[in-house]
Scaffold this active site. Structure first.
Site: not given
Length: 644
Positions: A117, A387
């Site tokens: 990092e 439906s």
């Protein structure tokens, strides 16, 4: 004296062109001077801007003094979500409580994260300007934002003070905070803060919480390969998760160990032994943290309703009293987890249950597994209801004067839609002639639903359904002001579970629509009430209409398409299946509880598991099991037939 002009000397004639050339060059230089001057001013201006930004980053007067230890301590003071009986549902930010000192974090993990990092972590003063320039040039060459250039200190500053917004102004403020943090704290302190709050995927923060989640052990008990996997997660925690793709996670682990060998953090022998080992993680992590989808819904409500920041909601020591019933919630989670699924955990499913008389949400499950898919399908995903829309259409007919016994015609008919003939068909391809309205709903007869919308009028039915609480698309190239969307539920945008539940509350509550309610009150850490929720209701149809439609929907469960939903107590409901069987629904209610259960694939592919078709009958069956278990403590009661 002759008036003829004297011829100039030959020398003058010869030299004249040279002078003209020199004169041209001089004129060109004079013309170029403004351009050089403009360029010089631009360069000077840019240098001044860079110097000003550098000074702003290093000595930003707008950054107030802060105490990281106090801020991080506050972030560990998690707010609590309570159910309606005062029982704890969960605490927000639970993983941040698992704080470990730097000494307990393996040195190898610290080295790995610094190598990956921020290689100059121990050399720069919070911001690595060379790294930023290198990342900038690399991004220009690649044509995209491939590298970020942020240091560990900048990442810490962003996570504590800022957002993920990608703007130059945010980056400058981030850099200013990073410099200030580097001035106030030692590198070891900064690294400890960073390792305890960095994100590791699946809602997990901090190395100790990640270690327990992935390996079921403390971080100081992990081996080389496991530590390398954790270090590799930070760049893409969801992408590199071993629970999503073990092969990709293993490749990432091996890449990290290769970096460590390259930096001489580990030996060649350790590297070869490490990459040869199989990556072993927990066989099965926690399926669902109980109430997680509901907690997200509550958080979003508080953000939008009161404009509270996320940090205050999650880590302000709040006591958030909600409408949830923890017992019903756990039953709902177990029902969703027990639905048929393939090896990948598909199809997805969701369920919401509420008290139709108040709108208070009793259970909310937005998916099978929050850890792997935190998207809340109850409130964030819009699907076709098929439906399931028919009770609303039939309610419009009853409101207009129909009764459950009114004869309606079930036969093939042709309707002209945009100049083209449309012939709606029944699912079973059978046509019964004249039948009672009740039977048409029980057997989910398509032709009757279309005929009702046609006879009542599209605008009238559209307005009625919107009044019931179902949002529809009124205009545009594709909209819901047409026969097919209104009669058969093929809506333009679709609806989510909460919206569908809301639109059925008038049927379950004598015509009164109840808005969904999740929060009863919010207290601060000392018990002061900050906000109170309120019940919002509106009479939208006549009570007699609600009673008649409820009576017809009871027949759906006792004799019709929803027989598998029968919970062994009075109940009314309706199945729903979208076109090509991509969505399966059941919505229904008892006198005490209204619930919607949905099953569907996130990619909207047809529903089947290992050759077995998943239908609305499946949704009905599990809905019935949910109601049976959720109300086992309640005495059996009948629907109230008295109108107000």
């Amino acid at each position: 004296m002759s008036s003829r002009r004297r011829r100039p000397p030959i020398a003058r004639v010869i030299q004249a062109p040279g002078r003209r050339i020199r004169r041209r060059k001089k004129n060109n230089r004079q013309q170029q001077r403004p351009l050089y001057s403009f360029f010089r001013w631009v360069v000077t201006f840019l240098i001044i801007i860079v110097l000003a930004l550098t000074v702003l980053v290093l000595f930003n007067p707008f950054i107030a003094d802060f105490d990281l230890e106090e801020l991080l301590a506050e972030s560990r003071r998690a707010s609590v979500i309570l159910d309606r009986n005062g029982e704890t549902v969960l605490t927000l930010n639970p993983s941040r409580v698992i704080w470990v000192s730097l000494e307990r974090i393996p040195f190898l993990l610290r080295q790995a994260i610094v190598v990956l990092e921020d290689r100059q972590f121990y050399e720069h003063q919070g911001v690595n300007f060379r790294g930023i320039l290198r990342a900038f040039l690399q991004n220009i060459r690649s044509g995209c934002a491939a590298q970020g250039g942020s240091t560990i200190t900048q990442q810490l500053a962003k996570n504590i003070f800022l957002t993920n917004e990608k703007t130059i102004s945010r980056k400058l403020v981030e850099a200013g905070y990073a410099v200030r943090i580097d001035q106030k704290y030692t590198k070891d302190q900064i690294l400890e803060y960073y390792l305890n709050q960095i994100y590791f995927g699946h809602g997990i923060y901090g190395v100790e919480a990640a270690s327990r989640f992935y390996f079921d052990r403390h971080v100081w008990e992990l081996q080389l390969g496991e530590l390398a996997m954790l270090a590799g997660l930070i760049r893409g925690p969801e992408h590199y998760s071993p629970f999503r793709n073990l092969e990709i996670a293993t490749e990432r682990r091996n890449l990290v160990m290769g970096k460590l060998r390259q930096e001489q953090v580990i030996t060649e022998e350790e590297y070869r032994r490490g990459i040869s080992e199989r990556l072993r993680v927990k066989v099965k992590p926690e399926n669902i943290v109980s109430g997680s989808y509901f907690a997200d819904y509550v958080q979003e409500f508080l953000e939008e309703e009161y404009n509270w920041p996320v940090e205050f909601i999650r880590a302000g020591g709040l006591r958030i009293h909600t409408t949830l019933d923890l017992y019903i919630q756990k039953v709902a989670e177990e029902i969703i987890a027990s639905l048929p699924a393939n090896e990948e955990g598909s199809p997805q499913a969701a369920l919401v249950a509420l008290d139709p008389h108040t709108g208070e949400i009793r259970a909310l499950v937005g998916g099978r597994n929050y850890r792997f898919s935190p998207i809340n399908r109850v409130s964030k995903v819009y699907r076709q209801i098929g439906s399931a829309i028919k009770p609303l259409v039939f309610a419009a007919a009853v409101e207009s004067g129909f009764t459950p016994e009114t004869p309606v015609l079930d036969e093939l008919a042709v309707y002209m839609i945009n100049g083209r003939p449309w012939r709606p068909r029944n699912f079973d391809d059978q046509y019964r002639g004249y039948i009672p309205l009740r039977q048409a709903l029980e057997e989910s007869v398509n032709t009757v639903s279309v005929r009702l919308v046609h006879e009542l009028g599209i605008k009238q039915v559209f307005s009625f359904i919107e009044r019931m609480g179902l949002p529809l698309v009124a205009s545009g190239v594709r909209n819901d002001q047409a026969l097919a969307p209104l009669a058969l539920g093929g809506l333009t945008k679709g609806v989510n579970l909460l919206e569908l539940a809301r639109s059925f509350t008038p049927l379950a509550n004598q015509g009164v629509k109840s808005m969904p309610l999740a929060v009863l009150r919010v207290e601060d850490s000392v018990g002061r009430v900050l906000r109170r929720g309120r019940i919002i209701q509106e009479q939208v149809i006549q009570p007699i209409t609600a009673l008649m439609v409820t009576d017809m929907m009871k027949g759906v469960i006792t004799r019709g398409t929803g027989r598998r939903a029968n919970p062994g107590r009075p109940a009314a409901g309706k199945t729903g299946t979208s076109d090509k069987n991509t969505d399966a629904w059941f919505i229904g209610y008892t006198p005490e509880l209204l619930a919607v259960l949905w099953i569907g694939n996130d990619d909207r592919s047809p529903l089947h598991v290992n050759g077995q078709v998943i239908s609305s009958g499946t949704a009905a069956q599990y809905w019935g099991e949910f109601i049976k278990r959720a109300l086992i403590r309640n005495p059996v009661t009948e629907f109230n037939t008295a109108t107000r």
